[in-house]
Scaffold this motif. Structure first.
Motif, PDB file in Angstrom:
ATOM      1  N   LEU A  17      47.563  52.835  29.594  1.00 50.84           N
ATOM      2  CA  LEU A  17      47.905  52.222  30.873  1.00 50.84           C
ATOM      3  C   LEU A  17      46.677  52.150  31.792  1.00 50.84           C
ATOM      4  N   ALA A  18      45.938  53.247  31.857  1.00 53.25           N
ATOM      5  CA  ALA A  18      44.762  53.300  32.739  1.00 53.25           C
ATOM      6  C   ALA A  18      43.657  52.354  32.287  1.00 53.25           C
ATOM      7  N   SER A  19      43.485  52.214  30.973  1.00 49.63           N
ATOM      8  CA  SER A  19      42.368  51.404  30.478  1.00 49.63           C
ATOM      9  C   SER A  19      42.724  49.951  30.200  1.00 49.63           C
ATOM     10  N   GLU A  20      43.953  49.684  29.792  1.00 48.16           N
ATOM     11  CA  GLU A  20      44.318  48.333  29.353  1.00 48.16           C
ATOM     12  C   GLU A  20      45.287  47.602  30.277  1.00 48.16           C
ATOM     13  N   VAL A  21      45.955  48.325  31.159  1.00 47.55           N
ATOM     14  CA  VAL A  21      46.942  47.682  32.027  1.00 47.55           C
ATOM     15  C   VAL A  21      46.454  47.614  33.470  1.00 47.55           C
ATOM     16  N   VAL A  22      46.211  48.757  34.062  1.00 50.36           N
ATOM     17  CA  VAL A  22      45.866  48.815  35.485  1.00 50.36           C
ATOM     18  C   VAL A  22      44.726  47.866  35.872  1.00 50.36           C
ATOM     19  N   PRO A  23      43.658  47.773  35.076  1.00 49.29           N
ATOM     20  CA  PRO A  23      42.565  46.871  35.474  1.00 49.29           C
ATOM     21  C   PRO A  23      42.953  45.386  35.541  1.00 49.29           C
ATOM     22  N   HIS A  24      44.090  45.013  34.943  1.00 52.71           N
ATOM     23  CA  HIS A  24      44.478  43.603  34.850  1.00 52.71           C
ATOM     24  C   HIS A  24      45.698  43.234  35.690  1.00 52.71           C
ATOM     25  N   VAL A  25      46.294  44.197  36.348  1.00 55.74           N
ATOM     26  CA  VAL A  25      47.542  43.961  37.076  1.00 55.74           C
ATOM     27  C   VAL A  25      47.376  42.886  38.149  1.00 55.74           C
ATOM     28  N   ILE A  26      46.394  43.023  39.004  1.00 52.70           N
ATOM     29  CA  ILE A  26      46.214  42.070  40.105  1.00 52.70           C
ATOM     30  C   ILE A  26      46.004  40.656  39.564  1.00 52.70           C
ATOM     31  N   GLU A  27      45.140  40.550  38.559  1.00 53.54           N
ATOM     32  CA  GLU A  27      44.860  39.238  37.961  1.00 53.54           C
ATOM     33  C   GLU A  27      46.132  38.596  37.409  1.00 53.54           C
ATOM     34  N   LEU A  28      46.910  39.360  36.651  1.00 52.73           N
ATOM     35  CA  LEU A  28      48.132  38.825  36.047  1.00 52.73           C
ATOM     36  C   LEU A  28      49.182  38.495  37.102  1.00 52.73           C
ATOM     37  N   GLU A  29      49.305  39.332  38.110  1.00 51.60           N
ATOM     38  CA  GLU A  29      50.267  39.065  39.185  1.00 51.60           C
ATOM     39  C   GLU A  29      49.899  37.792  39.931  1.00 51.60           C
ATOM     40  N   HIS A  30      48.636  37.646  40.293  1.00 49.49           N
ATOM     41  CA  HIS A  30      48.203  36.464  41.040  1.00 49.49           C
ATOM     42  C   HIS A  30      48.345  35.188  40.209  1.00 49.49           C
ATOM     43  N   ALA A  31      48.128  35.297  38.915  1.00 48.58           N
ATOM     44  CA  ALA A  31      48.251  34.140  38.034  1.00 48.58           C
ATOM     45  C   ALA A  31      49.704  33.894  37.621  1.00 48.58           C
ATOM     46  N   ASP A  32      50.589  34.847  37.946  1.00 45.02           N
ATOM     47  CA  ASP A  32      52.000  34.781  37.546  1.00 45.02           C
ATOM     48  C   ASP A  32      52.110  34.554  36.038  1.00 45.02           C
ATOM     49  N   ARG A  33      51.279  35.312  35.318  1.00 41.58           N
ATOM     50  CA  ARG A  33      51.186  35.188  33.869  1.00 41.58           C
ATOM     51  C   ARG A  33      51.902  36.339  33.178  1.00 41.58           C
ATOM     52  N   TYR A  34      52.669  36.031  32.142  1.00 40.86           N
ATOM     53  CA  TYR A  34      53.377  37.043  31.365  1.00 40.86           C
ATOM     54  C   TYR A  34      52.373  37.806  30.511  1.00 40.86           C
ATOM     55  N   PRO A  35      52.465  39.155  30.476  1.00 39.12           N
ATOM     56  CA  PRO A  35      51.481  39.966  29.742  1.00 39.12           C
ATOM     57  C   PRO A  35      51.807  40.095  28.247  1.00 39.12           C
ATOM     58  N   TYR A  36      51.732  39.002  27.533  1.00 39.76           N
ATOM     59  CA  TYR A  36      52.096  38.981  26.111  1.00 39.76           C
ATOM     60  C   TYR A  36      51.372  40.056  25.306  1.00 39.76           C
ATOM     61  N   GLU A  37      50.073  40.191  25.530  1.00 39.71           N
ATOM     62  CA  GLU A  37      49.288  41.151  24.755  1.00 39.71           C
ATOM     63  C   GLU A  37      49.741  42.591  25.026  1.00 39.71           C
ATOM     64  N   MET A  38      50.018  42.880  26.276  1.00 38.93           N
ATOM     65  CA  MET A  38      50.468  44.234  26.640  1.00 38.93           C
ATOM     66  C   MET A  38      51.838  44.534  26.033  1.00 38.93           C
ATOM     67  N   VAL A  39      52.711  43.551  26.081  1.00 43.89           N
ATOM     68  CA  VAL A  39      54.050  43.735  25.505  1.00 43.89           C
ATOM     69  C   VAL A  39      53.945  43.946  24.000  1.00 43.89           C
ATOM     70  N   GLU A  40      53.049  43.231  23.350  1.00 43.30           N
ATOM     71  CA  GLU A  40      52.834  43.412  21.907  1.00 43.30           C
ATOM     72  C   GLU A  40      52.331  44.826  21.615  1.00 43.30           C
ATOM     73  N   GLN A  41      51.419  45.325  22.446  1.00 44.99           N
ATOM     74  CA  GLN A  41      50.930  46.696  22.250  1.00 44.99           C
ATOM     75  C   GLN A  41      52.058  47.707  22.456  1.00 44.99           C
ATOM     76  N   MET A  42      52.910  47.458  23.428  1.00 47.90           N
ATOM     77  CA  MET A  42      54.053  48.350  23.658  1.00 47.90           C
ATOM     78  C   MET A  42      54.978  48.344  22.441  1.00 47.90           C
ATOM     79  N   ARG A  43      55.164  47.169  21.838  1.00 53.12           N
ATOM     80  CA  ARG A  43      55.983  47.070  20.626  1.00 53.12           C
ATOM     81  C   ARG A  43      55.358  47.877  19.500  1.00 53.12           C
ATOM     82  N   GLU A  44      54.035  47.766  19.363  1.00 56.00           N
ATOM     83  CA  GLU A  44      53.325  48.505  18.320  1.00 56.00           C
ATOM     84  C   GLU A  44      53.437  50.014  18.540  1.00 56.00           C
ATOM     85  N   PHE A  45      53.471  50.440  19.801  1.00 58.41           N
ATOM     86  CA  PHE A  45      53.667  51.866  20.107  1.00 58.41           C
ATOM     87  C   PHE A  45      55.080  52.335  19.750  1.00 58.41           C
TER      88      PHE A  45
END
Length: 82
Positions: A17-45
């Motif tokens: 979360l600290a290395s792969e999610v938090v640094p991208h939150v603002i960017e993804l929120e402002h772009a209103d973009r779905y975090p496909y890659e993050m969701v895929e990593q969560m699935r892999e976990f």
């Protein structure tokens, strides 16, 4: 799953979360973009089957461990818990 295993999994999740999610939150929120890659990593976990018994392919976690997971993800980015 033993508590130490749960703690290790939560620690790994917190690092991710600290290395792969938090640094991208603002960017993804402002772009209103779905975090496909993050969701895929969560699935892999295995997080989408966290409370499913191990004999059915899940992690077999109890409710308290699942709450800790959701809480950690929510602290990083509430939208990702959806």
């Amino acid at each position: 799953m033993a508590t130490t295993d749960e703690d290790a999994m939560l620690e790994t999740l917190e690092v991710w979360l600290a290395s792969e999610v938090v640094p991208h939150v603002i960017e993804l929120e402002h772009a209103d973009r779905y975090p496909y890659e993050m969701v895929e990593q969560m699935r892999e976990f295995g997080l989408f089957a966290a409370t499913i018994p191990e004999e059915y392919g899940g992690l077999g976690l109890g409710a308290s461990a699942y709450v800790r997971i959701v809480e950690a993800i929510s602290r990083a980015w509430m939208s990702l818990t959806g």
